[in-house]
Design a protein around this motif. Structure first.
Motif, mmCIF file in Angstrom:
data_model
loop_
_atom_site.group_PDB
_atom_site.id
_atom_site.type_symbol
_atom_site.label_atom_id
_atom_site.label_comp_id
_atom_site.label_asym_id
_atom_site.label_seq_id
_atom_site.Cartn_x
_atom_site.Cartn_y
_atom_site.Cartn_z
ATOM 1 N N THR A 1 67.218 19.386 -13.378
ATOM 2 C CA THR A 1 66.668 18.971 -12.089
ATOM 3 C C THR A 1 66.696 20.118 -11.088
ATOM 4 O O THR A 1 65.742 20.338 -10.335
ATOM 5 C CB THR A 1 67.464 17.781 -11.539
ATOM 6 N N LEU A 2 67.824 20.877 -11.088
ATOM 7 C CA LEU A 2 67.941 22.003 -10.154
ATOM 8 C C LEU A 2 66.842 23.035 -10.407
ATOM 9 O O LEU A 2 66.158 23.481 -9.480
ATOM 10 C CB LEU A 2 69.317 22.650 -10.288
ATOM 11 N N ALA B 1 73.001 17.092 -8.932
ATOM 12 C CA ALA B 1 71.828 16.996 -9.789
ATOM 13 C C ALA B 1 72.035 17.825 -11.054
ATOM 14 O O ALA B 1 72.819 18.763 -11.074
ATOM 15 C CB ALA B 1 70.589 17.484 -9.031
ATOM 16 N N LEU C 1 64.078 22.604 -12.099
ATOM 17 C CA LEU C 1 62.765 22.014 -11.868
ATOM 18 C C LEU C 1 62.437 21.997 -10.384
ATOM 19 O O LEU C 1 61.327 22.343 -9.971
ATOM 20 C CB LEU C 1 62.726 20.599 -12.445
ATOM 21 N N ALA C 2 63.439 21.606 -9.565
ATOM 22 C CA ALA C 2 63.220 21.583 -8.117
ATOM 23 C C ALA C 2 62.951 22.984 -7.595
ATOM 24 O O ALA C 2 62.061 23.202 -6.752
ATOM 25 C CB ALA C 2 64.440 20.974 -7.421
ATOM 26 N N SER C 3 63.723 23.978 -8.086
ATOM 27 C CA SER C 3 63.525 25.357 -7.651
ATOM 28 C C SER C 3 62.139 25.853 -8.044
ATOM 29 O O SER C 3 61.426 26.461 -7.243
ATOM 30 C CB SER C 3 64.598 26.259 -8.256
ATOM 31 N N LEU D 1 59.474 24.049 -8.804
ATOM 32 C CA LEU D 1 58.436 23.342 -8.048
ATOM 33 C C LEU D 1 58.376 23.824 -6.606
ATOM 34 O O LEU D 1 57.287 23.928 -6.024
ATOM 35 C CB LEU D 1 58.708 21.838 -8.100
ATOM 36 N N GLY D 2 59.564 24.125 -6.026
ATOM 37 C CA GLY D 2 59.572 24.635 -4.653
ATOM 38 C C GLY D 2 58.846 25.953 -4.535
ATOM 39 O O GLY D 2 57.989 26.149 -3.655
#
Length: 492
Positions: free
Chosen positions: A22-23, A18, A25-27, A29-30
């Motif tokens: 994205t990384l 990714a 954003l995912a982190s 959001l997590g």
């Protein structure tokens, strides 16, 4: 007793991973999800705890109010008995105060009642107490002895007190349940806080480990590769793993490093070729000069032989001059230090001049010229465009070792005027068509010697004058080079 307004009923790799965006954003959001979930859980627990605490308070208020009502009823009964026995006004006032106390206590109980069911029970108790008080007042006006009055009214008093006791017992049980719920919610909030304290650092550690492995280490590898390459380790390359941004940067670095390696190799080969190509005419010049000088001293050369030798020397000098001129022109164009004397020229006339220059230079390469009937004026540097045409016609002859006609055509194509130079020689492989305009490219060095700069310089010169130089070719069939420039009337 209750006032009238209180009586009614209404009272929810190298695997391409990714991207960095994205990384992160995912982190983000997590972590945000964990925070929001924790906040919602704690807020829910706090709300439920507060609601349960309020309910406990209401139940306790109800118990206290109903107990106070019972006390005031008993005081009212005692004072009524004493008033019947003594007739003392003091007991009358005490009895009235007790009656007011009953009403106040029942009002408090009504305010604390939870829901219509509890309010109905409070009104029932109020009605029973009202019946007892009304009966007691009636008996007080009768001729019955005080003891008999108390005995007659006692059943109504007992019914009211029993109803009040049941209500108090139910409220105490409800308060006990709510208290247990408050303790459970408090324990759950404590557990949630402990889990949050453990989970957030753990999530942060996992995220940092993930980011380190998927983002930081690829970046570090690229940094190390760049540092090593800058230090002179030309064979080092970066790993193309990690997120797409890092992989793209690594791939770009690798491609750049490969390109620089190819350029170094090409430059080295070019220097060798130039040294070889310069040595040949220089050797020929030295040999010819030495031979001519010796034979001149001996008087062995005729005038015709001297003129022939001079022509040979001139050819070698011209060859050297062209090679040096190409090098100088290419350097000037690429560094932006190239001046053009632009004016309006007729392409047909330029093509005719180029044909006349080469006509008769090779017995096996006749040059045929085909010019459009209409004039084709363009804005160009006449000398430089002649240089380009000379290069193309010279190449057409050079790359047709077996001979063959060289065709020069001048024609109109839309808003452009074009010159085509076609030969029937060696041709160019399709995979090489994209490389022939690069500097130092020599496709047939054994059959056509040179430094490999002519086409590169020609393309730069044409493009500097607003045109373009293209080629179509097929091996063992021949090549067609096409120069196109905007017509003078179409030029801005």
């Amino acid at each position: 007793m209750l006032p009238p307004e209180a009586q009614g009923p209404g009272s929810t790799g190298t695997r391409r991973g990714a991207s960095v965006r994205t990384l992160f954003l995912a982190s983000t959001l997590g972590l945000a999800g964990i925070g929001v979930a924790a906040a919602i859980a704690l807020a829910t627990l706090a709300t439920e705890t507060s609601r349960a605490s309020v309910q406990v308070g209401r139940e306790l208020d109800t118990v206290l109010a109903m107990a106070a009502a019972q006390v005031q009823v008993l005081v009212y009964s005692r004072e009524s008995l004493l008033l019947a026995e003594t007739g003392d006004p003091v007991h009358a006032r005490a009895r009235d105060e007790a009656r007011a106390g009953v009403s106040a206590a029942l009002e408090a109980a009504m305010r604390s009642a939870d829901g219509l069911g509890d309010q109905a029970r409070v009104r029932e108790i109020d009605a029973r107490i009202g019946q007892f008080i009304a009966e007691r007042d009636r008996l007080l006006m009768s001729d019955l002895p005080p003891g008999r009055q108390l005995t007659v009214a006692a059943p109504l008093l007992d019914e009211a007190l029993v109803a009040a006791n049941r209500y108090i017992a139910d409220s105490e049980r409800a308060a006990s349940r709510m208290d247990a719920r408050v303790r459970r919610l408090g324990a759950a909030a404590t557990n949630a806080a402990v889990v949050l304290v453990v989970l957030v650092p753990l999530a942060l550690a996992l995220m940092l480990r993930w980011v380190r492995r998927r983002v930081y280490l690829p970046f570090l590898g690229l940094h190390d590769a760049l540092s090593a390459y800058s230090a002179g380790e030309n064979d080092v390359r970066a790993s193309e793993g990690g997120p797409p941004e890092v992989a793209d940067m690594s791939r770009t670095f690798n491609e750049l490093a490969d390109s620089l390696d190819r350029q170094r190799q090409t430059r080295f080969e070019f220097l060798l070729a130039v040294a070889h190509d310069l040595r040949n005419p220089l050797t020929a010049l030295r040999a010819a000069l030495a031979l001519t000088d010796g034979r001149l001293r001996k008087g062995e050369l005729t005038r015709e032989q001297i003129e022939q030798q001079q022509r040979r020397l001139a050819l070698q000098v011209d060859r050297l001059n062209r090679m040096v001129g190409d090098l100088v022109d290419m350097t000037r164009v690429e560094t932006g230090r190239f001046d053009l004397e632009v004016g309006v020229c007729d392409l047909g006339a330029l093509a005719a001049e180029a044909r006349d220059l080469f006509e008769g230079s090779s017995e096996t390469h006749p040059i045929r010229l085909a010019v459009s009937d209409e004039p084709l004026p363009v804005r160009c540097d006449r000398q430089r465009m002649g240089q380009v045409l000379d290069n193309l016609i010279s190449n057409a002859i050079k790359y047709s070792p077996a001979g063959g006609e060289v065709e020069v055509r001048v024609l109109r194509s839309g808003g452009e005027a074009c010159i085509e130079v076609q030969d029937h020689g060696l041709g160019i492989a399709q995979e090489s068509l994209t490389r022939i305009f690069e500097p130092f490219q020599r496709l047939h060095p054994d059959q056509a010697p040179g430094a490999g700069l002519g086409l590169s310089v020609a393309k730069l010169l044409v493009e500097a004058q607003g045109g373009h130089l293209d080629v179509e070719s097929e091996e063992e069939v021949g090549s067609t080079f096409r120069i196109c420039l905007p017509l003078a009337e179409a030029a801005p």
